[in-house]
Design a protein around this motif. Structure first.
Motif, PDB file in Angstrom:
ATOM      1  N   ASP A 332       0.558  -1.256   0.072  1.00 28.22           N
ATOM      2  CA  ASP A 332      -0.104   0.040  -0.256  1.00 28.22           C
ATOM      3  C   ASP A 332       1.058   1.350  -0.170  1.00 28.22           C
ATOM      4  OD1 ASP A 332      -2.411  -1.440   0.151  1.00 28.22           O
ATOM      5  OD2 ASP A 332      -2.814  -1.090   1.741  1.00 28.22           O
ATOM      6  N   GLU A 333       1.791   1.546   0.716  1.00 28.42           N
ATOM      7  CA  GLU A 333       2.784   2.108   0.847  1.00 28.42           C
ATOM      8  C   GLU A 333       3.954   2.433  -0.851  1.00 28.42           C
ATOM      9  OE1 GLU A 333       5.874   1.703   3.693  1.00 28.42           O
ATOM     10  OE2 GLU A 333       3.945   1.987   5.603  1.00 28.42           O
ATOM     11  N   LEU A 335       1.836   1.613  -3.627  1.00 31.10           N
ATOM     12  CA  LEU A 335       0.869   2.399  -3.901  1.00 31.10           C
ATOM     13  C   LEU A 335       1.237   3.717  -4.176  1.00 31.10           C
ATOM     14  CD1 LEU A 335      -0.960   1.514  -6.609  1.00 31.10           C
ATOM     15  CD2 LEU A 335      -2.936   1.128  -4.795  1.00 31.10           C
ATOM     16  N   TYR A 336       0.829   3.990  -2.729  1.00 26.38           N
ATOM     17  CA  TYR A 336       1.226   5.713  -2.640  1.00 26.38           C
ATOM     18  C   TYR A 336       1.996   5.834  -3.300  1.00 26.38           C
ATOM     19  CZ  TYR A 336      -0.631   8.947   0.497  1.00 26.38           C
ATOM     20  OH  TYR A 336      -0.974  10.266   0.960  1.00 26.38           O
ATOM     21  N   LEU A 337       2.916   6.104  -3.184  1.00 24.57           N
ATOM     22  CA  LEU A 337       3.999   6.596  -3.452  1.00 24.57           C
ATOM     23  C   LEU A 337       4.347   7.232  -5.239  1.00 24.57           C
ATOM     24  CD1 LEU A 337       6.916   5.901  -1.450  1.00 24.57           C
ATOM     25  CD2 LEU A 337       5.194   7.713  -0.982  1.00 24.57           C
ATOM     26  N   ARG A 338       3.752   5.297  -6.087  1.00 27.68           N
ATOM     27  CA  ARG A 338       3.741   5.838  -7.149  1.00 27.68           C
ATOM     28  C   ARG A 338       2.864   6.921  -7.710  1.00 27.68           C
ATOM     29  NH1 ARG A 338       3.852  -0.448  -9.115  1.00 27.68           N
ATOM     30  NH2 ARG A 338       4.516   0.421 -11.038  1.00 27.68           N
ATOM     31  N   LEU A 339       1.100   6.309  -6.834  1.00 23.42           N
ATOM     32  CA  LEU A 339       0.195   7.075  -7.337  1.00 23.42           C
ATOM     33  C   LEU A 339       0.865   8.554  -7.109  1.00 23.42           C
ATOM     34  CD1 LEU A 339      -3.183   5.304  -6.271  1.00 23.42           C
ATOM     35  CD2 LEU A 339      -2.079   6.397  -8.535  1.00 23.42           C
ATOM     36  N   ARG A 340       1.661   9.237  -6.657  1.00 27.43           N
ATOM     37  CA  ARG A 340       1.575  10.308  -6.740  1.00 27.43           C
ATOM     38  C   ARG A 340       3.314  10.632  -7.356  1.00 27.43           C
ATOM     39  NH1 ARG A 340      -2.265  10.092  -4.954  1.00 27.43           N
ATOM     40  NH2 ARG A 340      -2.748  10.860  -2.767  1.00 27.43           N
ATOM     41  N   GLY A 341       2.934   9.901  -8.717  1.00 23.54           N
ATOM     42  CA  GLY A 341       4.205  10.254  -9.689  1.00 23.54           C
ATOM     43  C   GLY A 341       5.714   9.106  -9.352  1.00 23.54           C
ATOM     44  N   LEU A 342       5.907   8.739  -8.223  1.00 25.26           N
ATOM     45  CA  LEU A 342       7.187   8.397  -8.317  1.00 25.26           C
ATOM     46  C   LEU A 342       7.715   6.862  -8.836  1.00 25.26           C
ATOM     47  CD1 LEU A 342       7.630  10.735  -6.386  1.00 25.26           C
ATOM     48  CD2 LEU A 342       8.724   8.762  -4.558  1.00 25.26           C
ATOM     49  N   ASP A 343       8.314   6.501  -9.849  1.00 26.24           N
ATOM     50  CA  ASP A 343       8.460   5.353 -10.306  1.00 26.24           C
ATOM     51  C   ASP A 343       9.042   4.641  -9.333  1.00 26.24           C
ATOM     52  OD1 ASP A 343      11.119   4.729 -10.130  1.00 26.24           O
ATOM     53  OD2 ASP A 343      11.833   6.752 -11.712  1.00 26.24           O
ATOM     54  N   ALA A 344       9.021   2.715  -8.935  1.00 24.09           N
ATOM     55  CA  ALA A 344       8.513   2.536  -8.852  1.00 24.09           C
ATOM     56  C   ALA A 344       9.682   1.613  -7.972  1.00 24.09           C
ATOM     57  CB  ALA A 344       9.011   0.779  -9.399  1.00 24.09           C
ATOM     58  N   THR A 346      12.270   4.305  -6.827  1.00 21.58           N
ATOM     59  CA  THR A 346      12.246   5.760  -6.262  1.00 21.58           C
ATOM     60  C   THR A 346      11.412   5.221  -5.255  1.00 21.58           C
ATOM     61  OG1 THR A 346      12.603   6.905  -8.354  1.00 21.58           O
ATOM     62  CG2 THR A 346      12.149   8.465  -6.703  1.00 21.58           C
ATOM     63  N   LEU A 350      13.045   5.277  -1.364  1.00 24.41           N
ATOM     64  CA  LEU A 350      11.880   6.469  -0.112  1.00 24.41           C
ATOM     65  C   LEU A 350      11.711   5.387   1.232  1.00 24.41           C
ATOM     66  CD1 LEU A 350      12.274   9.593  -0.243  1.00 24.41           C
ATOM     67  CD2 LEU A 350       9.115   8.819  -0.662  1.00 24.41           C
ATOM     68  N   LEU A 351      11.045   4.245   0.829  1.00 24.03           N
ATOM     69  CA  LEU A 351      10.336   3.848   1.701  1.00 24.03           C
ATOM     70  C   LEU A 351      12.459   3.135   2.725  1.00 24.03           C
ATOM     71  CD1 LEU A 351       7.228   2.017  -0.263  1.00 24.03           C
ATOM     72  CD2 LEU A 351       7.300   4.270   1.610  1.00 24.03           C
TER      73      LEU A 351
ATOM     74  N   GLU B  73       2.475   5.549 -11.806  1.00 23.49           N
ATOM     75  CA  GLU B  73       3.402   6.560 -11.275  1.00 23.49           C
ATOM     76  C   GLU B  73       2.493   7.565 -13.294  1.00 23.49           C
ATOM     77  OE1 GLU B  73       4.138   3.858 -10.805  1.00 23.49           O
ATOM     78  OE2 GLU B  73       5.902   3.419 -12.302  1.00 23.49           O
ATOM     79  N   SER B  76      -0.328   9.419 -12.767  1.00 18.05           N
ATOM     80  CA  SER B  76      -0.447  10.465 -11.796  1.00 18.05           C
ATOM     81  C   SER B  76       0.021  11.302 -12.752  1.00 18.05           C
ATOM     82  CB  SER B  76       0.851  10.068 -10.868  1.00 18.05           C
ATOM     83  OG  SER B  76       1.358  11.563 -10.724  1.00 18.05           O
ATOM     84  N   HIS B  77       1.487  11.130 -13.639  1.00 20.23           N
ATOM     85  CA  HIS B  77       2.178  11.929 -15.066  1.00 20.23           C
ATOM     86  C   HIS B  77       1.028  12.055 -15.946  1.00 20.23           C
ATOM     87  CE1 HIS B  77       5.747   9.579 -13.827  1.00 20.23           C
ATOM     88  NE2 HIS B  77       5.742  10.240 -12.872  1.00 20.23           N
ATOM     89  N   VAL B  88      -1.777   5.900   3.262  1.00 21.70           N
ATOM     90  CA  VAL B  88      -0.710   5.702   4.738  1.00 21.70           C
ATOM     91  C   VAL B  88       0.074   6.188   4.978  1.00 21.70           C
ATOM     92  CG1 VAL B  88      -0.973   3.393   2.366  1.00 21.70           C
ATOM     93  CG2 VAL B  88       0.910   5.238   2.354  1.00 21.70           C
TER      94      VAL B  88
END
Lengths: 368, 247
Positions: A332-333, A335-344, A346, A350-351, B73, B76-77, B88
């Motif tokens: 879930d974390e 997915l959350y970051l990827r949905l804000r545009g970060l690639d897997a 990154t 970051l996590l 991603e 998002s883009h 989360v």
């Protein structure tokens, strides 16, 4: 015969009478103990040990060398008092496996530090392991209302078995901030520290451990006075064929005492980590509050993290919570970051950085 | 902008959405209401690309592209922002650094220059003002140590930083106190623009009193069973969902 020699003999005799650490013993069940059976490496290296300009106590293979800028008057380093020797002797009698006696059996020095006030600066203890067996014990008494910031650095420069041991005794309202880290390439490190806390005393500890052929951090805290408080944030990382283990025991022996433990590991390669933690609440106490959380991030299919969180509650009017997780990065974390545009990649980095930072951010900049 | 056609979704072989159809145009605000378990959050998860949800029928297109084939991603883009009901909690990750990385990821995808920490601080300060969130949000860890309401408002800050074309906000009003709800409403209204669309998923009319929707839909049993204007939300507030189920 000196008090130290007498202690050493007593420790050797007691160690010989007790079982050696092995997976069959509950406290060692997750540890690969084979490095302990091998002869202790003995070629001391002459590598330089980085030392701070601030006051420090260097324990090079167990031999004490105070140094740094002049020590404050509030700190007095001496040989142990008869009362300390008597307590160490009693501790030997209570030991349940041989490893608990090894430090005193091999100790090059036993020292006693008395802290009478807030010196306004940190004391750095450099536990330098350069070869052979380096064993030392330090008793630190922090007087009522006194404050001590302690930086404990285990620095390994060569194959060695380090057996450091520290006991903190906190007086009424005393406060200790302990930052413990490992540097260099550790071979074997069996680090122990314990603490007893009087009324309103507070101990905040951060442990940043790394793996080695065998690394085990053992912590024991006794909350003896009302409102005594203990906080621990620990992170152990292990890679390759390393192992790193954390063993904690916290006893709430008085009412309104609090403890909060966050123990994290990151394990990769074929490495192995474990957390074995027990919080006990004594019968008859009230309004105690204990939190114990263990999280293990397993980055490789061949790595292994074991966890054994335990509560031993013998009182009614108390709160205690514990939990443990073992797994990969949270889906879930990610997915959350990827949905804000970060690639897997990154998001994963970051996590992982955040996972480390939750503990490392508590360390002073110079120890990160 | 968004066309959902006969969408069927299951989780663990359990069908949740059973033929959902919805069209959302630029400049519009759509509210989706519905009883618990009707599939509202499942819709959010599917549009977000959650791997646990399996699309078993139908499709979703966004600006003419098949949204379901895009990685999270890439969604998002492309300008899609999805705010989950339970954001989360990521301890150890600074909110400001996360937002800068998200900003730069979008910039990179668009072939625009990335910004450094100093330049982003100025951008963030401006977006904090338009999102109507407390300035201290910049110094917090990502949703860590925040109350439920603060997390929802932090989502709105992310939305204002990323400036998507389509924002799907799943129960952004839940766990928010009365004063904060007014700020949430103002934040969403500040985001409204003729070239942007918003889908509000909510249980309560109170948010819709602040953010006037163009269309209100009832999601029940995995499909849209009723659509109307804001008077539908008023009736649901008065009478609940029973009258729809009886039809």
């Amino acid at each position: 015969m000196s008090a130290l020699a007498t202690l050493r003999d007593a420790a050797r005799a007691r160690a010989a009478a007790l079982p050696a650490p092995a997976a069959a013993l509950e406290d060692w069940r997750y540890v690969r103990c084979d490095p302990l059976a091998a002869p202790a490496p003995c070629a001391a290296s002459s590598a330089a040990i980085p030392l701070p300009a601030a006051p420090y106590l260097l324990l090079r293979d167990g031999i004490a060398q105070p140094g740094g800028t002049p020590w404050p008057d509030a700190w007095r380093l001496d040989l142990p008092t008869p009362a300390v020797v008597a307590q160490l002797t009693a501790d030997l009698a209570a030991a349940t496996d041989a490893s608990a006696c090894w430090t005193l059996a091999e100790a090059a020095c036993v020292q006693h530090l008395r802290v009478t006030a807030d010196a306004g600066r940190a004391l750095t203890i450099v536990d330098a392991a350069t070869g052979g067996i380096g064993a030392w014990h330090l008793q630190i008494d922090v007087a009522d209302g006194a404050v001590l910031e302690l930086h404990l650095i285990h620095h390994a420069t060569g194959p060695a078995r380090a057996l450091p041991s520290l006991h903190l005794s906190l007086g009424v309202g005393a406060r200790v901030v302990l930052h413990e880290i490992q540097r260099g390439v550790t071979d074997q490190l069996l680090a122990r520290w314990s603490a007893d806390l009087a009324t309103d005393a507070r101990l905040e500890a951060t442990v940043r451990g790394r793996g080695g052929r065998l690394v085990r951090h053992q912590i024991s805290v006794h909350l003896q006075g009302e409102r005594a408080a203990f906080e621990l944030a620990a992170l152990l990382t292990a890679d390759g064929d390393e192992q790193a283990h954390l063993h904690t025991r916290v006893m709430h022996a008085a009412s309104r005492t609090t403890s909060n433990q966050l123990a994290k590991t990151i394990v990769d390669g074929r490495a192995r980590t474990s957390f074995d933690g027990c919080v006990a609440m004594a019968a008859g106490i009230s309004q105690g509050d204990a939190q114990q959380h263990n999280r293990n991030l397993v980055l490789s299919p061949t790595a292994r993290a074991d966890t054994r969180p335990q509560l031993d509650i013998r009182a009614d009017d108390v709160k205690a919570a514990h939990g443990a997780t073992v797994g990969r990065l949270d889906e879930d974390e990610m997915l959350y970051l990827r949905l804000r545009g970060l690639d897997a990649a990154t998001a994963s980095a970051l996590l992982t950085t955040g996972y480390i930072a939750e503990v490392e951010s508590r360390l002073p900049e110079a120890l990160r | 902008m968004l066309a959902i056609t006969d969408l069927a979704v299951a989780i663990n072989d359990q069908p949740i959405l059973k033929g959902l159809t919805l069209a959302v145009g630029a400049g519009q605000v759509h509210a989706i209401m519905g009883p618990n378990g009707s599939g509202k959050s499942t819709l959010t998860k599917v549009i977000g690309g959650h791997p646990a949800y399996t699309v078993t029928g139908g499709g979703v297109t966004y600006q003419g592209r098949d949204l379901l084939t895009l990685a999270p991603e890439e969604r998002s883009h492309a300008g899609v922002f999805v705010s989950f009901q339970y954001p989360v909690d990521v301890p150890g990750v600074a909110n400001s650094e996360f937002l800068r990385l998200a900003w730069n990821a979008k910039a990179k995808a668009k072939g625009q220059p990335e910004v450094n920490v100093k330049d982003f601080a100025a951008i963030l300060s401006e977006r904090i003002a338009t999102a109507q969130v407390p300035p201290e949000f910049a110094d917090k860890q990502l949703n860590h140590g925040m109350s439920g309401g603060q997390k929802k408002r932090n989502e709105l800050l992310q939305m204002h930083v990323l400036e998507p074309q389509l924002a799907i906000l799943d129960e952004t009003d839940s766990g928010v106190d009365v004063d904060a709800l007014n700020a949430v409403g103002a934040s969403i209204n500040a985001f409204r623009r003729a070239d942007r669309a918003i889908i509000l998923i909510t249980h309560y009319r109170r948010l819709l009193d602040l953010v006037k929707p163009d269309h209100v839909h009832v999601l029940s049993g995995g499909r849209i069973t009723q659509s109307g204007d804001v008077t539908l939300a008023e009736r649901l507030d008065r009478e609940g969902y029973g009258w729809i189920d009886r039809r």
